[in-house]
Design a protein around this motif. Structure first.
Motif, short mmCIF file in Angstrom:
data_model
loop_
_atom_site.label_atom_id
_atom_site.label_comp_id
_atom_site.label_asym_id
_atom_site.label_seq_id
_atom_site.Cartn_x
_atom_site.Cartn_y
_atom_site.Cartn_z
N UNK A 95 0.86 -1.19 0.00
CA UNK A 95 0.00 0.00 0.00
C UNK A 95 0.89 1.23 0.00
N UNK A 96 0.66 2.13 -0.97
CA UNK A 96 1.48 3.34 -1.06
C UNK A 96 0.63 4.48 -1.63
N UNK A 97 1.25 5.63 -1.81
CA UNK A 97 0.52 6.83 -2.26
C UNK A 97 0.79 7.13 -3.73
N UNK A 98 -0.29 7.42 -4.49
CA UNK A 98 -0.16 7.84 -5.88
C UNK A 98 0.20 9.32 -5.90
N UNK A 99 1.40 9.63 -6.38
CA UNK A 99 1.85 11.02 -6.42
C UNK A 99 1.35 11.74 -7.67
N UNK A 100 1.46 11.08 -8.82
CA UNK A 100 1.04 11.70 -10.07
C UNK A 100 0.97 10.64 -11.15
N UNK A 101 0.49 11.05 -12.32
CA UNK A 101 0.48 10.16 -13.49
C UNK A 101 1.19 10.89 -14.63
N UNK A 102 2.19 10.24 -15.22
CA UNK A 102 2.88 10.81 -16.37
C UNK A 102 2.58 9.96 -17.59
N UNK A 103 2.96 10.47 -18.77
CA UNK A 103 2.58 9.79 -20.01
C UNK A 103 3.79 9.61 -20.91
N UNK A 104 3.84 8.44 -21.56
CA UNK A 104 4.94 8.13 -22.47
C UNK A 104 4.37 7.81 -23.84
N UNK A 105 5.07 8.26 -24.88
CA UNK A 105 4.64 7.98 -26.25
C UNK A 105 5.61 6.99 -26.87
N UNK A 140 1.77 -3.34 -11.13
CA UNK A 140 0.51 -2.71 -11.53
C UNK A 140 -0.30 -2.34 -10.31
N UNK A 141 -1.17 -1.33 -10.46
CA UNK A 141 -2.09 -0.93 -9.39
C UNK A 141 -3.34 -1.80 -9.51
N UNK A 142 -3.68 -2.45 -8.42
CA UNK A 142 -4.82 -3.38 -8.45
C UNK A 142 -6.04 -2.85 -7.71
N UNK A 143 -5.89 -1.78 -6.93
CA UNK A 143 -7.05 -1.26 -6.20
C UNK A 143 -6.71 0.01 -5.46
N UNK A 144 -7.75 0.67 -4.96
CA UNK A 144 -7.61 1.91 -4.21
C UNK A 144 -8.22 1.74 -2.84
N UNK A 145 -7.51 2.20 -1.80
CA UNK A 145 -8.05 2.12 -0.45
C UNK A 145 -9.23 3.09 -0.33
N UNK A 146 -10.34 2.59 0.12
CA UNK A 146 -11.56 3.39 0.18
C UNK A 146 -11.47 4.43 1.29
N UNK A 147 -11.73 5.69 0.91
CA UNK A 147 -11.77 6.79 1.88
C UNK A 147 -12.97 7.67 1.56
N UNK A 148 -13.25 8.57 2.43
CA UNK A 148 -14.34 9.53 2.22
C UNK A 148 -14.03 10.34 0.96
#
Length: 687
Positions: free
Chosen positions: A339-349, A404-412
């Motif tokens: 379990x960790x924190x998603x900081x950002x999403x970048x893109x590659x072509x 790979x990311x398989x899920x997100x921890x549910x929060x408010x």
């Protein structure tokens, strides 16, 4: 060095094989150095308790090497000096296993383990103990010792025979070349796992990345690939390790598997300390539960636990099926998650313009490595996960480099950050992205002006399975930035003076690249087609097209209908080929390559070898082969009018079955009544 250690050296019997009679001072000194170095290797690599410094060890080794060079009559293949390896290039000999190396049945739940335990209990109808061992994720090996000396190391192969990799195994420091003690049987076979520690794996991949070489996917692949290298010197540099887990032979120390492993440890073999002899089902489950978590802190990759009945007598009574022993089973861990924190999403072509999202993560330990990135595949995957910046996400790693990311921890919902939206413009050239209705990916349509796509196409062009030009991505980017290349055809216009004057270049580098480019002109037509980088045209499709349209002129004149009339060429592939070869910029590119001498027609030999002997027949290839590679067999099938398929179905006519064929394909073929043929039979069909 203390007196106790000197006494141990004197007790150890390491008489070299095939040495002349007599005890000259030189021979005595050589034998003494060998004994000491064997002991220091054991202290360092097995006990992790060195008693001398690295400098002292190296000085002793240098002295031994000098003496052996001066006195070749005292040569010994088990000398510690042999661990550095030689540069002799050879093919591996196939050796039959004296005792077949069976596979283990895999289980994935405690319920299945309980069923196995109950089956053993019913079959034996007496008290028994179970040994639990960690299942190290490496490559299997069988070591054979005669009169204490390592004489052969054989890979698992197909279970019946394997490759003789003795020269490479001698370079592994944790594997003793000569066993210790007075109770070693005259013949003993010891099975185990060759592994690459996480730290070594990461350093190796970093080095390969710097040298612009493909990365290994995981430590298992790296260990297996290293063990099959033809140069033992490179094997020695890879710092492989080992754990032994089973003894075989006519005279074993005792009836207990556990006790035999402890005895093997005394002989100098590396035995894992994480072994437990369990007297109840509850103790077994406690071991599984503990290591499901604790394995994350190990320096090597593990993927499960192996359970074995301890008594060898009881093992014999339980016996084996044709595939698996009834006294042992493997429990596979679920893929590791963190379990960790998603900081950002970048893109590659990429070279085809496809844009791929990558998640940037708060660094987290997973499977022994620090994970900072994870694949998100496409926009649909992002939407399905409902990702927001700052989300706590579950990351899973199934042995590959990028997890790979398989899920997100549910929060408010009110506490979540900004929703992640897919990029609207190319991250490199800024062109608005487009998405075809029938595809999940977004594309940058600026194929001729997007620098990343241009460099990516050149990278694809030079790969081993395409033009096989020895130049990596960093060098391509460097030459592009210097204005020397704008497409792959420019490679054939490079001049010596352009390259030799570049920073960090010289005459040797320039000549090597130019020679590789010159050699590529002989690459056959089907690989040139693949190298062009036409969307949807992989190796197999390129071969199919080359056989159907034996030169580029006929292929360029083909209509979509004519293209789709070729087996395995669907509408999407046909349209892509048609569009590519009618675009003026692509026609000009092909003409430039043709002018530089590249092969745009099938050779006379290939044309002469074409036939319709396999017309209408569909083949599935499975296993490993001795005469040709899988790729070569695929090419032969196409050359003679047949079809290749990756899966078994009612439409399959034959399975070309090699050694170690996949059990799932074998089972399905049996149910459908599909004929299995071997290499010899297939080659007779097409001769």
């Amino acid at each position: 060095m203390n007196d106790g250690m000197m006494n141990l050296f004197k007790q150890e019997d390491t008489q070299p094989a095939n040495t002349p009679e007599g005890n000259s001072p030189e021979k005595t000194e050589i034998e003494s150095l060998r004994r000491q170095l064997h002991e220091h290797n054991y202290n360092y690599y097995v006990l992790s308790q060195p008693v001398i410094t690295d400098g002292e060890f190296d000085a002793m080794m240098r002295k031994l090497v000098e003496l052996e060079k001066e006195h070749p009559e005292y040569a010994d293949p088990n000398s510690p000096s042999m661990r550095v390896g030689s540069d002799i290039n050879k093919d591996f000999a196939q050796v039959k296993h004296r005792y077949p190396m069976l596979s283990l049945q895999n289980t994935y739940s405690e319920g299945e383990i309980a069923d196995f335990y109950n089956r053993v209990q019913r079959a034996l109808n007496e008290e028994f103990e179970m040994v639990c061992e960690l299942k190290y994720d490496g490559t299997s090996i069988s070591l054979i010792y005669e009169h204490k000396r390592l004489v052969q190391a054989i890979t698992r192969g197909d279970g019946k025979q394997g490759d003789d990799v003795t020269a490479n195994v001698r370079t592994i420091r944790s594997i003793p070349l000569v066993l210790k003690g007075d109770d070693v049987p005259d013949y003993i076979e010891i099975r185990g796992e060759i592994i690459m520690p996480w730290q070594v794996f990461e350093a190796l991949n970093k080095e390969r990345e710097e040298q612009e070489e493909p990365l290994f996917a995981n430590p298992r692949n790296a260990a297996s690939g290293t063990l099959k290298l033809q140069d033992p010197r490179i094997v020695a540099s890879r710092k492989l390790d080992s754990y032994m887990y089973f003894l075989l032979g006519p005279e074993l120390p005792g009836d207990s598997h556990y006790d035999n492993l402890q005895r093997a440890r005394q002989w100098g073999l590396r035995i894992s300390s994480h072994i437990k002899r369990c007297r109840s089902r509850e103790e077994v489950f406690a071991f599984l539960k503990y290591w499901d978590t604790e394995r994350k802190h190990l320096p090597v990759a593990t993927d499960g636990v192996v359970l074995k009945v301890d008594s060898l007598r009881q093992q014999r009574n339980l016996g084996s099926t044709s595939k698996f022993p009834r006294w042992s089973i493997a429990y596979k861990f679920n893929a590791e998650k963190a379990l960790t924190t998603l900081l950002s999403v970048s893109y590659q072509v990429g070279r085809t313009g496809a844009v791929t999202p990558v998640a940037n993560l708060e660094p987290v330990q997973l499977s022994g490595t620090t994970v900072k990135r994870a694949s998100l595949y496409n926009e649909d995957a992002i939407l399905a996960l409902d990702l927001h910046a700052g989300d706590r996400v579950y990351v899973e790693k199934g042995g590959e480099i990028i997890p790979k990311i398989t899920g997100v921890e549910q929060v408010d919902g009110s506490r979540r950050g900004e929703k992640i939206a897919f990029a609207t413009h190319c991250p490199d050239c800024g062109t608005p992205l487009v998405r075809n209705e029938d595809e999940a990916a977004y594309y940058c349509p600026n194929t001729e002006g997007c620098p990343t796509q241009i460099k990516g196409r050149i990278e694809h062009f030079v790969t081993r399975k395409a033009m096989n030009i020895t130049i990596g991505p960093e060098t391509i980017a460097f030459l592009y930035d210097k204005g020397l290349i704008r497409d792959a055809a420019d490679l054939y216009e490079l001049r010596f003076e352009d390259l030799a004057s570049l920073e960090r270049w010289g005459e040797t580098s320039a000549n090597n690249l130019l020679e590789s480019i010159r050699t590529s002109r002989s690459v056959p037509y089907e690989r040139v087609l693949f190298a062009l980088g036409i969307r949807y045209v992989g190796e197999t499709v390129a071969r199919t097209l080359a056989l159907a349209f034996p030169d580029i002129e006929r292929l360029a004149q083909a209509t979509v209908e004519q293209l789709t009339a070729v087996d395995e060429i669907g509408g999407r592939i046909a349209q892509s080929v048609y569009d590519y070869l009618r675009a003026p910029e692509h026609r000009a590119f092909v003409e430039r390559l043709h002018a530089h001498g590249l092969q745009f027609a099938l050779s006379a030999e290939a044309l002469a070898g074409k036939s319709d002997k396999l017309q209408g027949k569909t083949f599935v290839i499975s296993g490993t082969f001795a005469v040709h590679s899988r790729d070569e067999y695929k090419a032969l099938i196409l050359q003679h009018g047949g079809k290749n398929s990756g899966s078994v179905s009612k439409k399959t006519d034959y399975i070309l079955a090699g050694a170690n064929m996949g059990p799932a394909k074998l089972e399905k073929a049996s149910k459908l009544g599909i004929q299995l043929i071997d290499e010899e039979t297939f080659l007779k069909m097409v001769e």
